[in-house]
Motif scaffolding. Structure first.
Motif, PDB file in Angstrom:
ATOM      1  N   SER A 173      -2.188 -18.065  -1.662  1.00 29.90           N
ATOM      2  CA  SER A 173      -2.354 -16.658  -1.989  1.00 29.90           C
ATOM      3  C   SER A 173      -2.668 -16.417  -3.455  1.00 29.90           C
ATOM      4  O   SER A 173      -3.022 -15.302  -3.832  1.00 29.90           O
ATOM      5  N   ARG A 174      -2.582 -17.432  -4.295  1.00 24.32           N
ATOM      6  CA  ARG A 174      -2.823 -17.288  -5.725  1.00 24.32           C
ATOM      7  C   ARG A 174      -4.265 -17.609  -6.119  1.00 24.32           C
ATOM      8  O   ARG A 174      -4.582 -17.582  -7.307  1.00 24.32           O
ATOM      9  N   TYR A 175      -5.125 -17.889  -5.175  1.00 29.02           N
ATOM     10  CA  TYR A 175      -6.483 -18.330  -5.457  1.00 29.02           C
ATOM     11  C   TYR A 175      -7.501 -17.243  -5.187  1.00 29.02           C
ATOM     12  O   TYR A 175      -7.452 -16.555  -4.171  1.00 29.02           O
ATOM     13  N   ALA A 176      -8.442 -17.120  -6.118  1.00 31.09           N
ATOM     14  CA  ALA A 176      -9.649 -16.372  -5.827  1.00 31.09           C
ATOM     15  C   ALA A 176     -10.497 -17.194  -4.859  1.00 31.09           C
ATOM     16  O   ALA A 176     -10.453 -18.428  -4.874  1.00 31.09           O
ATOM     17  N   MET A 177     -11.265 -16.514  -4.021  1.00 26.37           N
ATOM     18  CA  MET A 177     -12.032 -17.196  -2.989  1.00 26.37           C
ATOM     19  C   MET A 177     -13.509 -16.867  -3.128  1.00 26.37           C
ATOM     20  O   MET A 177     -13.883 -15.697  -3.227  1.00 26.37           O
ATOM     21  N   GLY A 178     -14.328 -17.888  -3.132  1.00 22.40           N
ATOM     22  CA  GLY A 178     -15.760 -17.716  -3.245  1.00 22.40           C
ATOM     23  C   GLY A 178     -16.485 -18.309  -2.056  1.00 22.40           C
ATOM     24  O   GLY A 178     -15.940 -19.127  -1.314  1.00 22.40           O
ATOM     25  N   TRP A 179     -17.732 -17.883  -1.884  1.00 25.57           N
ATOM     26  CA  TRP A 179     -18.609 -18.419  -0.839  1.00 25.57           C
ATOM     27  C   TRP A 179     -19.924 -18.863  -1.461  1.00 25.57           C
ATOM     28  O   TRP A 179     -20.489 -18.166  -2.311  1.00 25.57           O
ATOM     29  N   PHE A 180     -20.403 -20.006  -1.022  1.00 24.77           N
ATOM     30  CA  PHE A 180     -21.627 -20.599  -1.531  1.00 24.77           C
ATOM     31  C   PHE A 180     -22.469 -21.115  -0.381  1.00 24.77           C
ATOM     32  O   PHE A 180     -21.972 -21.354   0.715  1.00 24.77           O
ATOM     33  N   ARG A 181     -23.747 -21.315  -0.655  1.00 23.63           N
ATOM     34  CA  ARG A 181     -24.652 -21.908   0.314  1.00 23.63           C
ATOM     35  C   ARG A 181     -25.697 -22.730  -0.422  1.00 23.63           C
ATOM     36  O   ARG A 181     -26.047 -22.438  -1.558  1.00 23.63           O
ATOM     37  N   PRO A 182     -26.228 -23.787   0.206  1.00 18.28           N
ATOM     38  CA  PRO A 182     -27.275 -24.584  -0.444  1.00 18.28           C
ATOM     39  C   PRO A 182     -28.523 -23.751  -0.686  1.00 18.28           C
ATOM     40  O   PRO A 182     -28.830 -22.831   0.070  1.00 18.28           O
ATOM     41  N   ALA A 183     -29.241 -24.078  -1.748  1.00 17.59           N
ATOM     42  CA  ALA A 183     -30.475 -23.385  -2.089  1.00 17.59           C
ATOM     43  C   ALA A 183     -31.391 -24.328  -2.849  1.00 17.59           C
ATOM     44  O   ALA A 183     -30.919 -25.260  -3.511  1.00 17.59           O
ATOM     45  N   PRO A 184     -32.717 -24.101  -2.767  1.00 14.53           N
ATOM     46  CA  PRO A 184     -33.639 -24.956  -3.518  1.00 14.53           C
ATOM     47  C   PRO A 184     -33.332 -24.952  -5.003  1.00 14.53           C
ATOM     48  O   PRO A 184     -33.128 -23.900  -5.601  1.00 14.53           O
ATOM     49  N   GLY A 185     -33.289 -26.136  -5.590  1.00 14.91           N
ATOM     50  CA  GLY A 185     -33.019 -26.267  -7.007  1.00 14.91           C
ATOM     51  C   GLY A 185     -31.557 -26.227  -7.390  1.00 14.91           C
ATOM     52  O   GLY A 185     -31.231 -26.409  -8.569  1.00 14.91           O
ATOM     53  N   LYS A 186     -30.696 -25.980  -6.440  1.00 14.75           N
ATOM     54  CA  LYS A 186     -29.263 -25.935  -6.694  1.00 14.75           C
ATOM     55  C   LYS A 186     -28.527 -26.682  -5.599  1.00 14.75           C
ATOM     56  O   LYS A 186     -28.947 -26.699  -4.454  1.00 14.75           O
ATOM     57  N   GLU A 187     -27.416 -27.285  -5.973  1.00 18.83           N
ATOM     58  CA  GLU A 187     -26.586 -27.918  -4.966  1.00 18.83           C
ATOM     59  C   GLU A 187     -26.028 -26.857  -4.027  1.00 18.83           C
ATOM     60  O   GLU A 187     -26.105 -26.991  -2.803  1.00 18.83           O
ATOM     61  N   ARG A 188     -25.482 -25.808  -4.623  1.00 21.17           N
ATOM     62  CA  ARG A 188     -24.992 -24.660  -3.873  1.00 21.17           C
ATOM     63  C   ARG A 188     -25.118 -23.427  -4.751  1.00 21.17           C
ATOM     64  O   ARG A 188     -24.786 -23.462  -5.928  1.00 21.17           O
ATOM     65  N   GLU A 189     -25.596 -22.334  -4.164  1.00 24.79           N
ATOM     66  CA  GLU A 189     -25.727 -21.098  -4.909  1.00 24.79           C
ATOM     67  C   GLU A 189     -24.616 -20.127  -4.532  1.00 24.79           C
ATOM     68  O   GLU A 189     -24.119 -20.120  -3.407  1.00 24.79           O
ATOM     69  N   PHE A 190     -24.271 -19.299  -5.473  1.00 21.89           N
ATOM     70  CA  PHE A 190     -23.225 -18.310  -5.270  1.00 21.89           C
ATOM     71  C   PHE A 190     -23.662 -17.241  -4.285  1.00 21.89           C
ATOM     72  O   PHE A 190     -24.797 -16.768  -4.322  1.00 21.89           O
ATOM     73  N   VAL A 191     -22.752 -16.849  -3.410  1.00 21.76           N
ATOM     74  CA  VAL A 191     -22.989 -15.775  -2.455  1.00 21.76           C
ATOM     75  C   VAL A 191     -22.087 -14.580  -2.746  1.00 21.76           C
ATOM     76  O   VAL A 191     -22.553 -13.459  -2.887  1.00 21.76           O
ATOM     77  N   ALA A 192     -20.788 -14.826  -2.822  1.00 21.62           N
ATOM     78  CA  ALA A 192     -19.834 -13.744  -3.047  1.00 21.62           C
ATOM     79  C   ALA A 192     -18.484 -14.328  -3.425  1.00 21.62           C
ATOM     80  O   ALA A 192     -18.195 -15.483  -3.132  1.00 21.62           O
ATOM     81  N   TYR A 193     -17.656 -13.506  -4.073  1.00 25.05           N
ATOM     82  CA  TYR A 193     -16.268 -13.895  -4.274  1.00 25.05           C
ATOM     83  C   TYR A 193     -15.362 -12.678  -4.186  1.00 25.05           C
ATOM     84  O   TYR A 193     -15.812 -11.535  -4.273  1.00 25.05           O
ATOM     85  N   ILE A 194     -14.092 -12.960  -4.008  1.00 26.65           N
ATOM     86  CA  ILE A 194     -13.080 -11.923  -3.943  1.00 26.65           C
ATOM     87  C   ILE A 194     -11.870 -12.392  -4.733  1.00 26.65           C
ATOM     88  O   ILE A 194     -11.501 -13.562  -4.699  1.00 26.65           O
ATOM     89  N   SER A 195     -11.249 -11.465  -5.461  1.00 27.03           N
ATOM     90  CA  SER A 195     -10.116 -11.799  -6.297  1.00 27.03           C
ATOM     91  C   SER A 195      -8.877 -12.070  -5.462  1.00 27.03           C
ATOM     92  O   SER A 195      -8.849 -11.857  -4.252  1.00 27.03           O
ATOM     93  N   ARG A 196      -7.828 -12.533  -6.143  1.00 31.73           N
ATOM     94  CA  ARG A 196      -6.599 -12.879  -5.448  1.00 31.73           C
ATOM     95  C   ARG A 196      -5.981 -11.701  -4.716  1.00 31.73           C
ATOM     96  O   ARG A 196      -5.457 -11.868  -3.611  1.00 31.73           O
ATOM     97  N   ASN A 197      -6.036 -10.516  -5.314  1.00 33.53           N
ATOM     98  CA  ASN A 197      -5.459  -9.335  -4.677  1.00 33.53           C
ATOM     99  C   ASN A 197      -6.444  -8.594  -3.778  1.00 33.53           C
ATOM    100  O   ASN A 197      -6.067  -7.613  -3.140  1.00 33.53           O
ATOM    101  N   GLY A 198      -7.677  -9.039  -3.733  1.00 35.72           N
ATOM    102  CA  GLY A 198      -8.670  -8.433  -2.877  1.00 35.72           C
ATOM    103  C   GLY A 198      -9.335  -7.188  -3.424  1.00 35.72           C
ATOM    104  O   GLY A 198     -10.212  -6.626  -2.761  1.00 35.72           O
ATOM    105  N   TYR A 199      -8.975  -6.763  -4.615  1.00 28.28           N
ATOM    106  CA  TYR A 199      -9.501  -5.517  -5.164  1.00 28.28           C
ATOM    107  C   TYR A 199     -10.853  -5.686  -5.866  1.00 28.28           C
ATOM    108  O   TYR A 199     -11.594  -4.707  -5.997  1.00 28.28           O
ATOM    109  N   ASN A 200     -11.152  -6.883  -6.305  1.00 29.28           N
ATOM    110  CA  ASN A 200     -12.392  -7.137  -7.032  1.00 29.28           C
ATOM    111  C   ASN A 200     -13.291  -8.070  -6.236  1.00 29.28           C
ATOM    112  O   ASN A 200     -12.856  -9.134  -5.792  1.00 29.28           O
TER     113      ASN A 200
END
Length: 123
Positions: free
Chosen positions: A30-57
């Motif tokens: 419950s203390r971790y921010a959570m992110g989502w990534f996906r593979p993309a050309p030129g990158k190992e994984r590109e950023f998709v979205a993230y959410i803060s620990r409390n879910g507000y950001n």
């Protein structure tokens, strides 16, 4: 230590919707921010979205902003990317990641990764 398990991937038609989930386990999950990534050309994984620990950001990449919405249920230690208006270019393996700090758009900042879940959007 945190373990992450993604689920909810599948095959959908363009314009359809899909809801992914990432279940986290571990004493500090419950203390971790959570992110989502996906593979993309030129990158190992590109950023998709993230959410803060409390879910507000939350933060979204320009390519998914307005179509994807991420939320979390801390009681279940689970995050849910709601993916709407899906496009064929959204086809990818989506990876959940956890960071013991604020959210980040850089995959190098994350401490733990799930195995990925396949999303396929047909034309």
């Amino acid at each position: 230590q945190v373990q992450l398990v993604e689920s909810g991937g599948g095959l959908v038609q363009a314009g359809g919707s899909l809801r992914l989930s990432c279940a986290a386990s571990g004493r500090t999950a419950s203390r971790y921010a959570m992110g989502w990534f996906r593979p993309a050309p030129g990158k190992e994984r590109e950023f998709v979205a993230y959410i803060s620990r409390n879910g507000y950001n939350t933060l979204y990449s320009d390519s998914v902003k307005g179509r994807f919405t991420i939320s979390r249920d801390n009681a279940k230690n689970t995050v849910y990317p709601q993916m709407n208006s899906l496009k064929p270019e959204d086809t990818a393996v989506y990876y959940c990641a956890a960071r013991a700090f604020i959210g980040s758009t850089s995959m190098a900042d994350y401490d733990y990764w799930g195995q990925g879940t396949q999303v396929t959007v047909s034309s």
